[in-house]
Design a protein around this motif. Structure first.
Motif, PDB file in Angstrom:
ATOM      1  N   HIS A  94     -42.153 -31.109 -28.303  1.00  0.00           N
ATOM      2  CA  HIS A  94     -42.029 -32.084 -29.383  1.00  0.00           C
ATOM      3  C   HIS A  94     -40.674 -32.031 -30.089  1.00  0.00           C
ATOM      4  CE1 HIS A  94     -46.035 -33.879 -29.517  1.00  0.00           C
ATOM      5  NE2 HIS A  94     -46.511 -32.691 -29.192  1.00  0.00           N
ATOM      6  N   GLN A  95     -39.710 -31.307 -29.518  1.00  0.00           N
ATOM      7  CA  GLN A  95     -38.405 -31.236 -30.180  1.00  0.00           C
ATOM      8  C   GLN A  95     -37.861 -32.657 -30.395  1.00  0.00           C
ATOM      9  OE1 GLN A  95     -35.172 -29.051 -28.232  1.00  0.00           O
ATOM     10  NE2 GLN A  95     -34.780 -28.064 -30.185  1.00  0.00           N
ATOM     11  N   CYS A  96     -37.268 -32.880 -31.548  1.00  0.00           N
ATOM     12  CA  CYS A  96     -36.878 -34.225 -31.995  1.00  0.00           C
ATOM     13  C   CYS A  96     -36.038 -34.963 -30.959  1.00  0.00           C
ATOM     14  CB  CYS A  96     -36.109 -34.122 -33.306  1.00  0.00           C
ATOM     15  SG  CYS A  96     -35.458 -35.710 -33.867  1.00  0.00           S
ATOM     16  N   LEU A  97     -36.525 -36.146 -30.607  1.00  0.00           N
ATOM     17  CA  LEU A  97     -35.874 -36.987 -29.608  1.00  0.00           C
ATOM     18  C   LEU A  97     -34.543 -37.546 -30.116  1.00  0.00           C
ATOM     19  CD1 LEU A  97     -36.714 -38.102 -26.802  1.00  0.00           C
ATOM     20  CD2 LEU A  97     -37.694 -40.061 -28.001  1.00  0.00           C
ATOM     21  N   GLY A  98     -34.475 -37.796 -31.422  1.00  0.00           N
ATOM     22  CA  GLY A  98     -33.274 -38.422 -31.994  1.00  0.00           C
ATOM     23  C   GLY A  98     -32.266 -37.437 -32.556  1.00  0.00           C
ATOM     24  N   GLN A  99     -32.347 -36.158 -32.144  1.00  0.00           N
ATOM     25  CA  GLN A  99     -31.490 -35.153 -32.777  1.00  0.00           C
ATOM     26  C   GLN A  99     -30.007 -35.409 -32.529  1.00  0.00           C
ATOM     27  OE1 GLN A  99     -31.497 -31.082 -30.883  1.00  0.00           O
ATOM     28  NE2 GLN A  99     -33.339 -31.874 -29.908  1.00  0.00           N
ATOM     29  N   GLN A 100     -29.641 -35.938 -31.354  1.00  0.00           N
ATOM     30  CA  GLN A 100     -28.217 -36.205 -31.103  1.00  0.00           C
ATOM     31  C   GLN A 100     -27.716 -37.333 -31.997  1.00  0.00           C
ATOM     32  OE1 GLN A 100     -26.727 -33.974 -29.666  1.00  0.00           O
ATOM     33  NE2 GLN A 100     -28.326 -33.010 -28.465  1.00  0.00           N
ATOM     34  N   LEU A 101     -28.554 -38.351 -32.194  1.00  0.00           N
ATOM     35  CA  LEU A 101     -28.197 -39.444 -33.103  1.00  0.00           C
ATOM     36  C   LEU A 101     -28.011 -38.902 -34.521  1.00  0.00           C
ATOM     37  CD1 LEU A 101     -27.820 -42.423 -33.858  1.00  0.00           C
ATOM     38  CD2 LEU A 101     -30.310 -42.606 -34.041  1.00  0.00           C
ATOM     39  N   ALA A 102     -28.928 -38.053 -34.959  1.00  0.00           N
ATOM     40  CA  ALA A 102     -28.825 -37.474 -36.307  1.00  0.00           C
ATOM     41  C   ALA A 102     -27.528 -36.698 -36.459  1.00  0.00           C
ATOM     42  CB  ALA A 102     -30.023 -36.557 -36.572  1.00  0.00           C
ATOM     43  N   ARG A 103     -27.174 -35.907 -35.447  1.00  0.00           N
ATOM     44  CA  ARG A 103     -25.930 -35.118 -35.517  1.00  0.00           C
ATOM     45  C   ARG A 103     -24.710 -36.030 -35.618  1.00  0.00           C
ATOM     46  NH1 ARG A 103     -28.858 -31.373 -31.742  1.00  0.00           N
ATOM     47  NH2 ARG A 103     -29.051 -29.412 -32.909  1.00  0.00           N
ATOM     48  N   VAL A 104     -24.696 -37.104 -34.819  1.00  0.00           N
ATOM     49  CA  VAL A 104     -23.572 -38.053 -34.860  1.00  0.00           C
ATOM     50  C   VAL A 104     -23.443 -38.640 -36.266  1.00  0.00           C
ATOM     51  CG1 VAL A 104     -22.793 -40.325 -34.050  1.00  0.00           C
ATOM     52  CG2 VAL A 104     -23.567 -38.619 -32.399  1.00  0.00           C
ATOM     53  N   GLU A 105     -24.562 -39.080 -36.840  1.00  0.00           N
ATOM     54  CA  GLU A 105     -24.535 -39.709 -38.168  1.00  0.00           C
ATOM     55  C   GLU A 105     -24.117 -38.723 -39.250  1.00  0.00           C
ATOM     56  OE1 GLU A 105     -27.714 -43.138 -38.512  1.00  0.00           O
ATOM     57  OE2 GLU A 105     -28.641 -41.354 -37.677  1.00  0.00           O
ATOM     58  N   LEU A 106     -24.628 -37.490 -39.162  1.00  0.00           N
ATOM     59  CA  LEU A 106     -24.317 -36.496 -40.195  1.00  0.00           C
ATOM     60  C   LEU A 106     -22.866 -36.033 -40.110  1.00  0.00           C
ATOM     61  CD1 LEU A 106     -27.630 -34.422 -40.076  1.00  0.00           C
ATOM     62  CD2 LEU A 106     -26.927 -36.016 -41.880  1.00  0.00           C
ATOM     63  N   ARG A 107     -22.384 -35.765 -38.905  1.00  0.00           N
ATOM     64  CA  ARG A 107     -20.984 -35.347 -38.756  1.00  0.00           C
ATOM     65  C   ARG A 107     -20.050 -36.453 -39.261  1.00  0.00           C
ATOM     66  NH1 ARG A 107     -22.534 -33.087 -33.404  1.00  0.00           N
ATOM     67  NH2 ARG A 107     -21.789 -35.011 -32.436  1.00  0.00           N
ATOM     68  N   THR A 108     -20.319 -37.673 -38.831  1.00  0.00           N
ATOM     69  CA  THR A 108     -19.480 -38.809 -39.232  1.00  0.00           C
ATOM     70  C   THR A 108     -19.569 -39.040 -40.732  1.00  0.00           C
ATOM     71  OG1 THR A 108     -19.923 -39.807 -37.071  1.00  0.00           O
ATOM     72  CG2 THR A 108     -19.003 -41.246 -38.749  1.00  0.00           C
ATOM     73  N   GLY A 109     -20.789 -39.004 -41.262  1.00  0.00           N
ATOM     74  CA  GLY A 109     -21.011 -39.294 -42.683  1.00  0.00           C
ATOM     75  C   GLY A 109     -20.353 -38.282 -43.605  1.00  0.00           C
ATOM     76  N   PHE A 110     -20.586 -37.001 -43.352  1.00  0.00           N
ATOM     77  CA  PHE A 110     -19.997 -35.969 -44.221  1.00  0.00           C
ATOM     78  C   PHE A 110     -18.470 -35.961 -44.118  1.00  0.00           C
ATOM     79  CE2 PHE A 110     -24.259 -33.752 -43.875  1.00  0.00           C
ATOM     80  CZ  PHE A 110     -24.600 -33.954 -45.199  1.00  0.00           C
TER      81      PHE A 110
END
Length: 399
Positions: free
Chosen positions: A343-359
């Protein structure tokens, strides 16, 4: 003594687990938990034990195995007498092979390669939202003006959901996630969301476009009900989690000014800092599993039929695995904020992209960003199933 109900009060400040949970982890990382309805289940707070539960499919994710027991008081919920089936398509509440059948339809949509292609678009959306933010007179609410719009725009574009409809789905998502929400209100919000998404997936099936929902709708073996459930899960998870990470992560950095200064001075630290913030904050904290047989866990016998509550926040703060508080230099890989196992999060790569870019963009564009109110006055989402802040009033010095 088994605690009665799950401790939820954030007495240790906005970022650390409730002290009662920390004490339990220190004394008994897998401990008995008496639920408000009288069910005798278990609370897992230790890192090793939590990872073991998430990896072992004998700890089932299926809601329909038993009556659902909630570890905190929830108004309006009648005493359940029989198991309730999961909503079609909501594969986080399923086990293999049902889980596998739905999840494999999505793995192609969230590959690292596709996320790299998306990275440029995420950067454009982020910069445009920061242009908007820069045009406002401070103080402003960072949640409303940055943290929520960016992931909402991204997930809408990715799924093919019209962004013009965001106010409706954001309001209904928020209502659905209130922990102590009256059941009738929660179900009304869920009904409004799924009704909207059902119409959308029917339209995608008839007139496909270049988006994930159209790709999914092309699979004839998926029913409209299943497509609706998948769309609900992706839309809810796709904007609520990242929005709260951006806002709470900014709050955490502002409260650690030395580390914030290091991050501003060396933007290459951002990917590392993102992993550490994910570990440290664990905004999606409480997860459930159901023992399908008598199982051993950390020296405890978990009887068949027990509801097992996992605190990922407590596990991520376990000194046996991660020592100390926030440290942007830490190699925090192995944290459990995206789960573990099938059940590891399917969207984790998307989240990382958004967080790295956002911060990275926020720190570059607003070098004097600071809280506009005392930290203790920031309204925490301790009442929600996804943690964060309701608002984050910030200000800055104009150039």
């Amino acid at each position: 003594m088994s605690p009665h109900g799950l401790p939820t009060t954030r007495d240790a400040g906005p970022f650390d687990p409730p002290p009662a949970i920390t004490r339990l982890r220190e004394s008994r990382p897998v401990s008995p938990l008496v639920f408000p309805d009288g069910h005798r289940g278990w609370l897992v707070t230790g890192y090793d034990a939590a990872r073991q539960v998430l990896a072992d499919t004998r700890f089932s994710s299926r809601l329909d195995l038993d009556v659902v027991h909630v570890p905190y008081e929830t108004p309006g919920i009648p005493a359940a007498t029989e198991p309730s089936p999961p909503m079609p398509g909501v594969f986080i509440a399923m086990d293999p092979p049902d889980h596998t059948r739905l999840r494999k339809r999505l793995t192609g949509a969230f590959t690292v390669r596709r996320m790299r292609v998306l990275e440029e678009r995420v950067a454009e959306i982020t910069e445009r939202q920061l242009d908007h933010l820069a045009g406002l007179a401070p103080p402003v609410d960072l949640v409303a003006e940055f943290a929520l719009p960016v992931p909402s725009l991204v997930i809408c574009e990715l799924l093919g959901v019209p962004y013009a409809d965001r106010e409706t789905f954001q309001a209904n998502s928020a209502k659905f996630l209130v922990r102590d929400q009256d059941l009738a209100e929660k179900m009304a919000a869920l009904g409004a969301l799924t009704g909207y998404l059902a119409e959308l997936v029917i339209r995608k099936r008839a007139e496909p476009e270049d988006d994930i929902l159209s790709d999914l709708a092309a699979h004839e073996d998926l029913t409209v009900e299943e497509l609706t459930g998948v769309a609900f899960l992706l839309l809810l998870a796709g904007h609520e989690t990242t929005a709260n990470m951006l806002a709470l992560g900014t709050f955490a950095l502002l409260e650690h000014p030395d580390q914030l200064a290091e991050l501003r001075a060396d933007p290459e630290l951002v990917p590392n800092a993102v992993e550490e913030l994910l570990r440290y904050l664990a905004i999606a904290d409480i997860f459930y599993r159901y023992a399908t047989e008598d199982l051993e866990l950390a020296g405890e016998t978990i009887p068949k039929g027990s509801t097992v509550v996992l605190s990922l926040l407590a596990a991520n703060h376990d000194p046996e695995r991660f020592d100390g508080g926030l440290d942007i230099h830490r190699k925090a890989r192995g944290h459990l904020s995206f789960g573990h196992g099938v059940h590891q999060c399917l969207g984790q790569q998307l989240a990382r992209v958004e967080l790295r870019t956002g911060f990275q963009a926020l720190l570059r564009r607003f070098p004097t960003l600071r809280l506009a109110i005392p930290a203790e006055d920031v309204r925490l989402r301790a009442d929600m199933n996804i943690y964060g802040v309701h608002e984050l009033p910030v200000t800055w010095t104009a150039d």
